[in-house]
Structures are given as structure tokens and as C-alpha cells.
Design an enzyme around this catalytic site. Structure first.
Site, PDB file in Angstrom:
ATOM      1  N   HIS A 161     -32.545   2.590 101.436  1.00 49.50           N
ATOM      2  CA  HIS A 161     -32.580   4.040 101.681  1.00 49.50           C
ATOM      3  C   HIS A 161     -31.188   4.590 101.384  1.00 49.50           C
ATOM      4  O   HIS A 161     -30.199   3.964 101.770  1.00 49.50           O
ATOM      5  CB  HIS A 161     -32.811   4.357 103.149  1.00 49.50           C
ATOM      6  CG  HIS A 161     -34.095   3.918 103.734  1.00 49.50           C
ATOM      7  ND1 HIS A 161     -35.022   4.813 104.215  1.00 49.50           N
ATOM      8  CD2 HIS A 161     -34.593   2.688 103.969  1.00 49.50           C
ATOM      9  CE1 HIS A 161     -36.041   4.147 104.729  1.00 49.50           C
ATOM     10  NE2 HIS A 161     -35.807   2.850 104.592  1.00 49.50           N
ATOM     11  N   TYR A 197     -41.531   1.499 101.978  1.00 52.16           N
ATOM     12  CA  TYR A 197     -41.239   2.664 101.128  1.00 52.16           C
ATOM     13  C   TYR A 197     -41.289   2.294  99.656  1.00 52.16           C
ATOM     14  O   TYR A 197     -41.281   1.116  99.297  1.00 52.16           O
ATOM     15  CB  TYR A 197     -39.882   3.278 101.486  1.00 52.16           C
ATOM     16  CG  TYR A 197     -38.704   2.329 101.518  1.00 52.16           C
ATOM     17  CD1 TYR A 197     -38.356   1.637 102.680  1.00 52.16           C
ATOM     18  CD2 TYR A 197     -37.907   2.124 100.393  1.00 52.16           C
ATOM     19  CE1 TYR A 197     -37.262   0.793 102.723  1.00 52.16           C
ATOM     20  CE2 TYR A 197     -36.805   1.274 100.424  1.00 52.16           C
ATOM     21  CZ  TYR A 197     -36.494   0.610 101.595  1.00 52.16           C
ATOM     22  OH  TYR A 197     -35.415  -0.242 101.640  1.00 52.16           O
TER      23      TYR A 197
HETATM   24  P1  FAD Z   1     -21.983  -6.635 100.388  1.00 51.83           P
HETATM   25  O1  FAD Z   1     -22.921  -5.691  99.744  1.00 51.83           O
HETATM   26  O2  FAD Z   1     -22.487  -7.813 101.129  1.00 51.83           O
HETATM   27  O3  FAD Z   1     -21.001  -7.126  99.243  1.00 51.83           O
HETATM   28  C1  FAD Z   1     -20.016  -8.111  99.444  1.00 51.83           C
HETATM   29  C2  FAD Z   1     -19.615  -8.645  98.067  1.00 51.83           C
HETATM   30  O4  FAD Z   1     -18.476  -9.488  98.215  1.00 51.83           O
HETATM   31  C3  FAD Z   1     -20.713  -9.489  97.430  1.00 51.83           C
HETATM   32  O5  FAD Z   1     -20.917  -9.063  96.093  1.00 51.83           O
HETATM   33  C4  FAD Z   1     -20.160 -10.909  97.515  1.00 51.83           C
HETATM   34  O6  FAD Z   1     -20.614 -11.738  96.461  1.00 51.83           O
HETATM   35  C5  FAD Z   1     -18.665 -10.653  97.445  1.00 51.83           C
HETATM   36  N1  FAD Z   1     -17.839 -11.717  98.061  1.00 51.83           N
HETATM   37  C6  FAD Z   1     -18.038 -12.312  99.263  1.00 51.83           C
HETATM   38  N2  FAD Z   1     -17.087 -13.236  99.498  1.00 51.83           N
HETATM   39  C7  FAD Z   1     -16.269 -13.224  98.420  1.00 51.83           C
HETATM   40  C8  FAD Z   1     -15.091 -13.958  98.062  1.00 51.83           C
HETATM   41  N3  FAD Z   1     -14.575 -14.918  98.876  1.00 51.83           N
HETATM   42  N4  FAD Z   1     -14.489 -13.687  96.873  1.00 51.83           N
HETATM   43  C9  FAD Z   1     -14.983 -12.732  96.036  1.00 51.83           C
HETATM   44  N5  FAD Z   1     -16.108 -12.013  96.316  1.00 51.83           N
HETATM   45  C10 FAD Z   1     -16.725 -12.254  97.494  1.00 51.83           C
HETATM   46  N6  FAD Z   1     -28.077  -0.524 104.118  1.00 51.83           N
HETATM   47  C11 FAD Z   1     -28.409   0.754 103.820  1.00 51.83           C
HETATM   48  O7  FAD Z   1     -27.516   1.631 103.730  1.00 51.83           O
HETATM   49  N7  FAD Z   1     -29.728   1.112 103.626  1.00 51.83           N
HETATM   50  C12 FAD Z   1     -30.744   0.196 103.721  1.00 51.83           C
HETATM   51  O8  FAD Z   1     -31.907   0.566 103.522  1.00 51.83           O
HETATM   52  C13 FAD Z   1     -30.419  -1.178 104.046  1.00 51.83           C
HETATM   53  N8  FAD Z   1     -31.374  -2.136 104.172  1.00 51.83           N
HETATM   54  C14 FAD Z   1     -31.017  -3.430 104.491  1.00 51.83           C
HETATM   55  C15 FAD Z   1     -32.004  -4.416 104.676  1.00 51.83           C
HETATM   56  C16 FAD Z   1     -31.657  -5.733 105.010  1.00 51.83           C
HETATM   57  C17 FAD Z   1     -32.747  -6.768 105.251  1.00 51.83           C
HETATM   58  C18 FAD Z   1     -30.287  -6.084 105.134  1.00 51.83           C
HETATM   59  C19 FAD Z   1     -29.885  -7.512 105.477  1.00 51.83           C
HETATM   60  C20 FAD Z   1     -29.293  -5.111 104.953  1.00 51.83           C
HETATM   61  C21 FAD Z   1     -29.654  -3.784 104.657  1.00 51.83           C
HETATM   62  N9  FAD Z   1     -28.678  -2.779 104.521  1.00 51.83           N
HETATM   63  C22 FAD Z   1     -29.023  -1.488 104.226  1.00 51.83           C
HETATM   64  C23 FAD Z   1     -27.272  -3.095 104.769  1.00 51.83           C
HETATM   65  C24 FAD Z   1     -26.493  -3.289 103.495  1.00 51.83           C
HETATM   66  O9  FAD Z   1     -27.109  -4.250 102.667  1.00 51.83           O
HETATM   67  C25 FAD Z   1     -25.075  -3.745 103.788  1.00 51.83           C
HETATM   68  O10 FAD Z   1     -24.538  -3.027 104.861  1.00 51.83           O
HETATM   69  C26 FAD Z   1     -24.205  -3.523 102.545  1.00 51.83           C
HETATM   70  O11 FAD Z   1     -24.646  -4.361 101.499  1.00 51.83           O
HETATM   71  C27 FAD Z   1     -22.739  -3.750 102.835  1.00 51.83           C
HETATM   72  O12 FAD Z   1     -21.995  -3.560 101.665  1.00 51.83           O
HETATM   73  P2  FAD Z   1     -20.629  -4.333 101.447  1.00 51.83           P
HETATM   74  O13 FAD Z   1     -20.113  -3.891 100.117  1.00 51.83           O
HETATM   75  O14 FAD Z   1     -19.767  -4.177 102.637  1.00 51.83           O
HETATM   76  O15 FAD Z   1     -21.028  -5.871 101.419  1.00 51.83           O
END
Ligand code: FAD
Length: 382
Positions: free
Chosen positions: A47, A215
Site C-alpha cells: 500500500h 488488494y
Molecule cells: P528493506 O526494504 O528491507 O531494504 C534493506 C536493503 O538493505 C535490502 O535491499 C538488503 O538487501 C540490503 N542490505 C541488508 N544488509 C546489507 C548489507 N550488510 N550490505 C549491503 N546491503 C544490505 N510497508 C508499507 O509501507 N506498506 C505495506 O503494504 C507493507 N506490507 C508489508 C508486508 C509484509 C508481510 C512485510 C514483512 C512488510 C511490509 N511492509 C509494508 C514493510 C516494508 O516492507 C518495510 O518496512 C520496508 O521494506 C523497509 O524498507 P527499508 O529500506 O528500511 O528496508
């Protein structure tokens, strides 16, 4: 003046990619290091609330995202057993008018692809898994598992729930397993047309200890997606997810409304994910290192705002760095935390409690928020 100061972002997920685009658009020299060799279109939806669409507007990506996603007119909450309506939260034109942007549901991989393509060519390095990070005082040194190194003036830890950079700031500590899992499945439209039933564009089916959120993930509405929250005593599997099955899901949703049963029977592949979180962190930055998104405030996903918070963080951090300049990163990091912590912690708490929109509540505090319209609060230590 010497060479331009450099920002390294570790992680090109939804938050890191947003930070890269926004900082580059603001004129900063940014390199992104991502551990994955490439990204693929994994089977999941997301979403995107109006609060997040306002950041996509700033990135120049609002129109393409609007075009690729589904635009539900309502978020419906229904009793999982009887099907009675518990809430009808208006979205659609109401959201545009009241909250200042559209409410979209979309395939997560399609949205991420759009974001990755908006990062300046040549500034995203794949296959770079951060192994160690050392703040040397006048710069930060990053070492990757392939033996290569890089330096930067500041490093943004956008490396997700298992963040190496969080570990550097606060020590090794596994995230908390919540006791719930999420089943996820994409359903092809042709598998649904077999049923004489109404499949609403955005609906959450609830009973006391479990739910199923459903959805569309495309503008054509030819792909339907569900994600659940189901109690599951322990997560004793290896990896981020495992395969599930119709049988397992039919047992978990036994007695649920016939529409839910049809959805489960229409699936081809179902996966099962552990839901993990952390308590709010005592600090978001130290020295030249700063965290955003799941590295900083992971949550159970039940408000559909986890990525939203990561993207809002990226927007606020960019705003603070523009305000102070990169040389005064310390003030920028203080400002950033002062202007993000309260909101991110509140969303984290409500999301973990899984109460949002179950009843006819007003979501304006979430969707009406505009990260660019907030007056900056002082960064004096919170
Ligand atoms: P991430 O998207 O997890 O990205 C982290 C990145 O860092 C990854 O690409 C990974 O490969 C990289 N990485 C990790 N460690 C290292 C390393 N040591 N060196 C180099 N790279 C590294 N959120 C919403 O807003 N709407 C939704 O509808 C929604 N639905 C969800 C449903 C589920 C089942 C889940 C589990 C989560 C959902 N979320 C949703 C939450 C959302 O997925 C996360 O909050 C979001 O992905 C966080 O973004 P981020 O960039 O912080 O981390």
C-alpha cells in the site's frame, strides 16, 4: 574547496532507494551499496498512502506510480466469520481532496523498480555486502565481503531489520520474533473469474487473533494479493521465508467467510514470512553514521506503513542535510531524529498492536501528514 563530500547509503531497499534519489536531486554526491546481485519481482504487494505519495511527487515518480497501481475507493474492514462490515474508510477522490494525494496499492517489485531506475546511473553498486564499518573520525571506511573498500563522509544505514550499521551503533541483538507469521500470495485474475463472487479492491478480514488483507497490485486489476497475520509459536526455519500451502492456510482460516476460502483455493504459490520487530532504539545516529527505515524502527506490517516510514525518513533526512549542509552533519542528524522519532515510534506501536482501521476511525494523522510541510523542530537532544 576540496573534493565534494560523499554520502554512502548501505541498502537499496525501499528506504535506501528513496534516500538516494532525494539526496541526488538535492545535489549531494551519493553512492549506494546493495548486497543483492540484482532485484527480482518477488510476489508481494504494497500500500502507498497519500503521505508517501507526497514524497513520490517530490521524486518526480507520482504519475508513473499512479499509473501502475490500483486506486481503491475504500479500505473495508470485515468480520472474518460473518462478513459484516466493521469499517468503510474512504480513499479514492476523498483521499486526494482531504489528504492531498492518491491512495495506491501496487506490486512491490514494480514500485521498487521505478525507484531503482530513478537513482543516477552508475551510482548504485550491486553485490556489495557490508562486512565492517569504521568511523575513523574524519571519514568512514566501509569494507565489503568481496574484499573491496570505500570511504565516505557520512553513511546512511538503510540496510533493513538485520542492519549491520545498527549493530555497529548498538551491539549485536537479534530482532524480536513477534509470534505471528504472514502468508503471502499473488492470485492471477483468471483464477478469480471462475468464482461468482465480489472481490473488493482493498479489504481486511479480521477475527481476534488473525487477519487477511487483500488488494489489487496492478492498474488493470488483473492481479490480486493477500497477506495475513496468523499466530505461529516459533520461527524455526532457515531464511527469510518458507513455502506454505493451501492446506495450511485452509486450516488457519477454518470457518472464515466463503470469499476467503475461495481466495485460498485460487492460489498457486503461497509463502510464509516471520513477523519481527524491535523496541524503539535509544539512538538513531552516532558520529558519521545514521539509520533509517527498518534498520531504525522495524514493525509488524499491519498498518501498511513500514516502507512509508522509511520513505518519510529519507525525505526528512534529506531536508535536514539541505538545511545544515553536509559539513554540519551532526546538527542534521539531531534535527532528523527530533523530527522523525515521535511519528515513527507512534506508527510502530499502532502497527504492532494491529488495531488500525479495524473500526471507523479517522486516519488523517497518518495519511494527511506531509513531511515537507512540517516546521522543523529544534534538534536539541530528545
Ligand atoms: P528493506 O526494504 O528491507 O531494504 C534493506 C536493503 O538493505 C535490502 O535491499 C538488503 O538487501 C540490503 N542490505 C541488508 N544488509 C546489507 C548489507 N550488510 N550490505 C549491503 N546491503 C544490505 N510497508 C508499507 O509501507 N506498506 C505495506 O503494504 C507493507 N506490507 C508489508 C508486508 C509484509 C508481510 C512485510 C514483512 C512488510 C511490509 N511492509 C509494508 C514493510 C516494508 O516492507 C518495510 O518496512 C520496508 O521494506 C523497509 O524498507 P527499508 O529500506 O528500511 O528496508
Amino acid at each position: 574547496m576540496g573534493a565534494q563530500q560523499k554520502i554512502a547509503i548501505v541498502g537499496a531497499g525501499l528506504g535506501g532507494a528513496a534516500a538516494a534519489t532525494l539526496l541526488q536531486q538535492a545535489g549531494f554526491d551519493v553512492t549506494v551499496y546493495e548486497q543483492s546481485p540484482e532485484f527480482s519481482r518477488l510476489g508481494a504487494g504494497i500500500h502507498v498512502g497519500p503521505n508517501v505519495m507526497k514524497v513520490f511527487r517530490r521524486m518526480g515518480l507520482e504519475q508513473p506510480l499512479e499509473q501502475m497501481g490500483s486506486h481503491p475507493d475504500f479500505w473495508h474492514s470485515r468480520d472474518g466469520l460473518s462478513g459484516d462490515y466493521l469499517s468503510r474508510i474512504p480513499l479514492g477522490e476523498f483521499a486526494r481532496r482531504e489528504y492531498g494525494a492518491a491512495y495506491v496499492t501496487v506490486h512491490r517489485g514494480d514500485m521498487h523498480d521505478l525507484q531503482i531506475n530513478s537513482i543516477a546511473p552508475g551510482t548504485l553498486q550491486f553485490g556489495k555486502k557490508l562486512e565492517t564499518i569504521v568511523d575513523e573520525g574524519d571519514q568512514v571506511r566501509l569494507t565489503f565481503t568481496d574484499g573491496s573498500q570505500a570511504t565516505a563522509d557520512i553513511v546512511i544505514g538503510a540496510d533493513g531489520i538485520h542492519s549491520k550499521i545498527r549493530e555497529e551503533l548498538l551491539g549485536a541483538e537479534a530482532p524480536i520474533y513477534s509470534g505471528w507469521v504472514a502468508h503471502r500470495a499473488l492470485i492471477r485474475g483468471e483464477n478469480l473469474v471462475r468464482h461468482a463472487d465480489v472481490f473488493e479492491p482493498c479489504v481486511k478480514w479480521w477475527t481476534d487473533d488473525r487477519h487477511m488483507m487483500v488488494y489489487h497490485t496492478t492498474a488493470k486489476r488483473d492481479e490480486y494479493y493477500f497477506v495475513t497475520g496468523v499466530p505461529h509459536e516459533a520461527w524455526d526455519f532457515q531464511g527469510n521465508y518458507v513455502d506454505s500451502s493451501q492446506e495450511e492456510m485452509l486450516a488457519a482460516f477454518e470457518g472464515y467467510h466463503p470469499t476467503v476460502q475461495k481466495l485460498i483455493r485460487s492460489t498457486e504459490d503461497i509463502t510464509k514470512w516471520p513477523l519481527r520487530n524491535r523496541n524503539p532504539l535509544p539512538l538513531w545516529s552516532r558520529g558519521r553514521l545514521v539509520l533509517l527505515g527498518d534498520a531504525c524502527h522495524p514493525m509488524k506490517p499491519h498498518m501498511a506503513q513500514g516502507a512509508g516510514m522509511a520513505i518519510e525518513d529519507a525525505a526528512m533526512l534529506t531536508r535536514c542535510l539541505q538545511e545544515t549542509g553536509l559539513t554540519d552533519y551532526r546538527t542534521a542528524f539531531e534535527l532528523y531524529e527530533a523530527n522523525r522519532k515521535e511519528r515513527a515510534s507512534r506508527v510502530q506501536a499502532v502497527s504492532n498492536a494491529n488495531t488500525f482501521l479495524r473500526t471507523q476511525e479517522d486516519p488523517a494523522w497518518v495519511y494527511g501528514y506531509d513531511v515537507y510541510a512540517q516546521p522543523l523542530k529544534s534538534g536539541v537532544a530528545a
